[in-house]
Design a protein around this motif. Sequence first.
Motif, PDB file in Angstrom:
ATOM      1  N   VAL A  42      11.774   4.856   0.887  1.00 43.64           N
ATOM      2  CA  VAL A  42      10.720   4.893   2.144  1.00 43.64           C
ATOM      3  C   VAL A  42      10.492   3.293   2.470  1.00 43.64           C
ATOM      4  O   VAL A  42      10.159   2.553   1.287  1.00 43.64           O
ATOM      5  N   PRO A  43      10.461   2.858   3.466  1.00 40.05           N
ATOM      6  CA  PRO A  43      10.352   1.368   3.688  1.00 40.05           C
ATOM      7  C   PRO A  43       8.763   0.938   3.529  1.00 40.05           C
ATOM      8  O   PRO A  43       7.869   1.780   3.662  1.00 40.05           O
ATOM      9  N   VAL A  44       8.659  -0.358   3.374  1.00 45.05           N
ATOM     10  CA  VAL A  44       7.262  -0.734   2.982  1.00 45.05           C
ATOM     11  C   VAL A  44       7.155  -1.959   4.050  1.00 45.05           C
ATOM     12  O   VAL A  44       8.058  -2.863   4.146  1.00 45.05           O
ATOM     13  N   ARG A  45       5.826  -2.091   4.308  1.00 44.52           N
ATOM     14  CA  ARG A  45       5.474  -2.969   5.562  1.00 44.52           C
ATOM     15  C   ARG A  45       4.317  -3.684   5.022  1.00 44.52           C
ATOM     16  O   ARG A  45       3.523  -2.804   5.035  1.00 44.52           O
ATOM     17  N   TYR A  77      17.172  16.595   4.784  1.00 42.41           N
ATOM     18  CA  TYR A  77      16.510  15.318   4.450  1.00 42.41           C
ATOM     19  C   TYR A  77      17.761  14.174   4.498  1.00 42.41           C
ATOM     20  O   TYR A  77      17.549  12.945   5.216  1.00 42.41           O
ATOM     21  N   MET A  78      18.842  14.453   3.884  1.00 46.43           N
ATOM     22  CA  MET A  78      19.938  13.456   3.794  1.00 46.43           C
ATOM     23  C   MET A  78      20.770  13.123   4.983  1.00 46.43           C
ATOM     24  O   MET A  78      21.182  12.151   5.502  1.00 46.43           O
ATOM     25  N   LEU A  79      20.783  14.157   6.107  1.00 42.33           N
ATOM     26  CA  LEU A  79      21.441  14.302   7.085  1.00 42.33           C
ATOM     27  C   LEU A  79      20.742  13.530   8.234  1.00 42.33           C
ATOM     28  O   LEU A  79      21.319  13.077   9.336  1.00 42.33           O
ATOM     29  N   GLY A  80      19.461  13.780   8.565  1.00 40.39           N
ATOM     30  CA  GLY A  80      18.733  13.376   9.666  1.00 40.39           C
ATOM     31  C   GLY A  80      17.525  12.852   9.474  1.00 40.39           C
ATOM     32  O   GLY A  80      16.853  12.215  10.337  1.00 40.39           O
ATOM     33  N   LYS A  81      16.631  13.056   8.431  1.00 41.57           N
ATOM     34  CA  LYS A  81      15.272  12.837   8.174  1.00 41.57           C
ATOM     35  C   LYS A  81      15.152  11.395   8.101  1.00 41.57           C
ATOM     36  O   LYS A  81      15.932  10.754   6.976  1.00 41.57           O
ATOM     37  N   SER A  82      14.298  10.733   8.827  1.00 42.83           N
ATOM     38  CA  SER A  82      13.849   9.093   8.547  1.00 42.83           C
ATOM     39  C   SER A  82      12.411   9.188   8.256  1.00 42.83           C
ATOM     40  O   SER A  82      11.642   9.793   9.047  1.00 42.83           O
ATOM     41  N   PHE A  83      12.113   8.408   7.105  1.00 44.62           N
ATOM     42  CA  PHE A  83      10.818   8.197   6.720  1.00 44.62           C
ATOM     43  C   PHE A  83      10.049   7.205   7.451  1.00 44.62           C
ATOM     44  O   PHE A  83      10.640   5.922   7.824  1.00 44.62           O
ATOM     45  N   TYR A  84       8.868   7.263   7.782  1.00 40.09           N
ATOM     46  CA  TYR A  84       8.142   6.477   8.756  1.00 40.09           C
ATOM     47  C   TYR A  84       7.637   5.148   7.348  1.00 40.09           C
ATOM     48  O   TYR A  84       7.348   5.682   6.213  1.00 40.09           O
ATOM     49  N   PRO A  85       7.512   3.886   7.481  1.00 41.40           N
ATOM     50  CA  PRO A  85       7.213   2.953   6.648  1.00 41.40           C
ATOM     51  C   PRO A  85       5.915   3.296   6.171  1.00 41.40           C
ATOM     52  O   PRO A  85       5.015   3.688   6.880  1.00 41.40           O
ATOM     53  N   VAL A  86       5.675   2.897   5.024  1.00 45.18           N
ATOM     54  CA  VAL A  86       4.335   2.612   4.377  1.00 45.18           C
ATOM     55  C   VAL A  86       3.875   1.326   4.762  1.00 45.18           C
ATOM     56  O   VAL A  86       4.483   0.341   4.638  1.00 45.18           O
ATOM     57  N   SER A  87       2.771   1.153   5.177  1.00 47.67           N
ATOM     58  CA  SER A  87       2.185   0.186   5.753  1.00 47.67           C
ATOM     59  C   SER A  87       0.872  -0.051   4.894  1.00 47.67           C
ATOM     60  O   SER A  87       0.001   0.363   4.395  1.00 47.67           O
ATOM     61  N   ILE A  88       1.014  -1.556   4.640  1.00 46.18           N
ATOM     62  CA  ILE A  88      -0.004  -2.348   3.666  1.00 46.18           C
ATOM     63  C   ILE A  88      -0.826  -3.549   4.578  1.00 46.18           C
ATOM     64  O   ILE A  88       0.030  -4.308   5.246  1.00 46.18           O
ATOM     65  N   TYR A  93      -6.016  -6.002  -0.044  1.00 48.84           N
ATOM     66  CA  TYR A  93      -5.671  -6.006  -1.674  1.00 48.84           C
ATOM     67  C   TYR A  93      -5.496  -7.705  -2.057  1.00 48.84           C
ATOM     68  O   TYR A  93      -5.335  -7.627  -3.218  1.00 48.84           O
ATOM     69  N   LYS A  94      -5.872  -8.525  -1.212  1.00 53.01           N
ATOM     70  CA  LYS A  94      -5.663  -9.944  -1.850  1.00 53.01           C
ATOM     71  C   LYS A  94      -6.892  -9.992  -2.762  1.00 53.01           C
ATOM     72  O   LYS A  94      -7.922  -9.592  -2.845  1.00 53.01           O
ATOM     73  N   ASN A  95      -6.493 -10.996  -3.749  1.00 50.55           N
ATOM     74  CA  ASN A  95      -7.449 -11.452  -4.747  1.00 50.55           C
ATOM     75  C   ASN A  95      -7.396 -12.876  -4.919  1.00 50.55           C
ATOM     76  O   ASN A  95      -6.564 -13.528  -5.304  1.00 50.55           O
ATOM     77  N   SER A  96      -8.372 -13.787  -4.449  1.00 49.93           N
ATOM     78  CA  SER A  96      -8.424 -14.883  -4.079  1.00 49.93           C
ATOM     79  C   SER A  96      -8.471 -15.724  -5.606  1.00 49.93           C
ATOM     80  O   SER A  96      -8.250 -16.924  -5.668  1.00 49.93           O
ATOM     81  N   ARG A  97      -8.896 -15.188  -6.632  1.00 57.01           N
ATOM     82  CA  ARG A  97      -9.123 -15.833  -7.906  1.00 57.01           C
ATOM     83  C   ARG A  97      -7.605 -16.102  -8.392  1.00 57.01           C
ATOM     84  O   ARG A  97      -7.448 -17.412  -9.020  1.00 57.01           O
ATOM     85  N   ASP A  98      -6.492 -15.341  -8.307  1.00 50.89           N
ATOM     86  CA  ASP A  98      -5.251 -15.455  -8.800  1.00 50.89           C
ATOM     87  C   ASP A  98      -3.998 -15.539  -7.799  1.00 50.89           C
ATOM     88  O   ASP A  98      -3.027 -15.566  -8.315  1.00 50.89           O
ATOM     89  N   PHE A 104      -1.367  -0.093  -6.279  1.00 53.28           N
ATOM     90  CA  PHE A 104      -0.819   1.099  -7.292  1.00 53.28           C
ATOM     91  C   PHE A 104      -0.124   1.949  -6.025  1.00 53.28           C
ATOM     92  O   PHE A 104      -0.900   2.493  -4.968  1.00 53.28           O
ATOM     93  N   THR A 105       1.282   2.071  -6.351  1.00 56.07           N
ATOM     94  CA  THR A 105       1.940   3.086  -5.300  1.00 56.07           C
ATOM     95  C   THR A 105       1.357   4.330  -5.105  1.00 56.07           C
ATOM     96  O   THR A 105       1.898   5.068  -4.251  1.00 56.07           O
ATOM     97  N   SER A 106       0.879   4.933  -6.398  1.00 51.35           N
ATOM     98  CA  SER A 106       0.208   6.199  -6.115  1.00 51.35           C
ATOM     99  C   SER A 106      -0.857   6.339  -4.911  1.00 51.35           C
ATOM    100  O   SER A 106      -0.916   7.518  -4.714  1.00 51.35           O
TER     101      SER A 106
END
Length: 322
Positions: A42-45, A77-88, A93-98, A104-106
């Motif tokens: 599954v793509p990640v953006r 799924y293998m023959l034709g299914k394409s998954f929409y990207p997971v968008s972040i 999520y940024k943490n300015s301290r470090d 977490f991908t869950s």
Amino acid sequence: MKDFLLSEKSREFFIFLFFFFVAGGFWLLQTLNNDYETEFSVPVRLRGVPDNVVITSQPVSKLQVRVKDKGTVLLNYMLGKSFYPVSIDFSDYKNSRDNTARIFTSRFSKDIASQLKASTQLLSVKPDTLEYIYSTGVSKKVPVRLQGAVRAGRQYYFPDTIFQPDSVLMYAPEGILDTIDVAYTQYLAMEDVTDTVVCQLSLAEQKGVKFVPSSIQMTLPVDIYTEKTVEVPLRGINFPADKVLRAFPSKIEVTFQVGVSQFRDITADDFHINVSYEELLNLGTGKYTVKLRSIPEGVSHVRFNPAQVDFLIEQVSPEYGN
């Protein structure tokens, strides 16, 4: 061919093929009706990255999703299914301290499951954590250095190592930026090189660091050694005004190896055999072992003839040097 197609054997052969394919089809349907496990990507953006932020770690571009279902569904799924990207969204999520964003991908399990059929069971998502290390525009220029084992052939050598560019910009959080002063290339191994090497090398990856550019061109010019001999005078230094050094012989033959390209450039004037008054007083003998205080760049395997000289310290009148 015509006789074969019209013969009794050909009819039997085609009947066999027909039933073979029918049996294979039933077997395939029966097999695909069983449950199986497989993995999909599954793509990640990553979006919403401010202009003054540079992602210095290598971002994960895909999530590996493991699912379970009947073979017929998985085949679809293998023959034709394409998954929409997971968008972040970077700002969530940024943490300015470090200078690190950890996700977490869950948290994306529902989004991924919504793209699956109701019968499909989502087993796992890997990696379990996405980590983005970033720099808020902080950078410094560092020199490029070769990492590896590159050896010239017999009687050959490398007079120089040329990088284009010879330095790169390094982006990293300040805590990492202060600990790195050199950008090393990927490891390169070469043996018995006898001709000029020109190659494109990627820079070695370091966690939390981004080099711009990420690759450089390296040129290793190759030269061949030749031998040359020059006569160099032995000179005394720091002698009192009323004393002078007498050496026998007064000139030393210096034989050395140098590249053909430098043969004419290296002369006797590049060598200095200087011996101090104090050093001779401490010898306690009338022989001095010849040595150079420094060796010109590009010169190697230096030897002297003679390796030792006789000397004496002669008393002279004050008017000697006038």
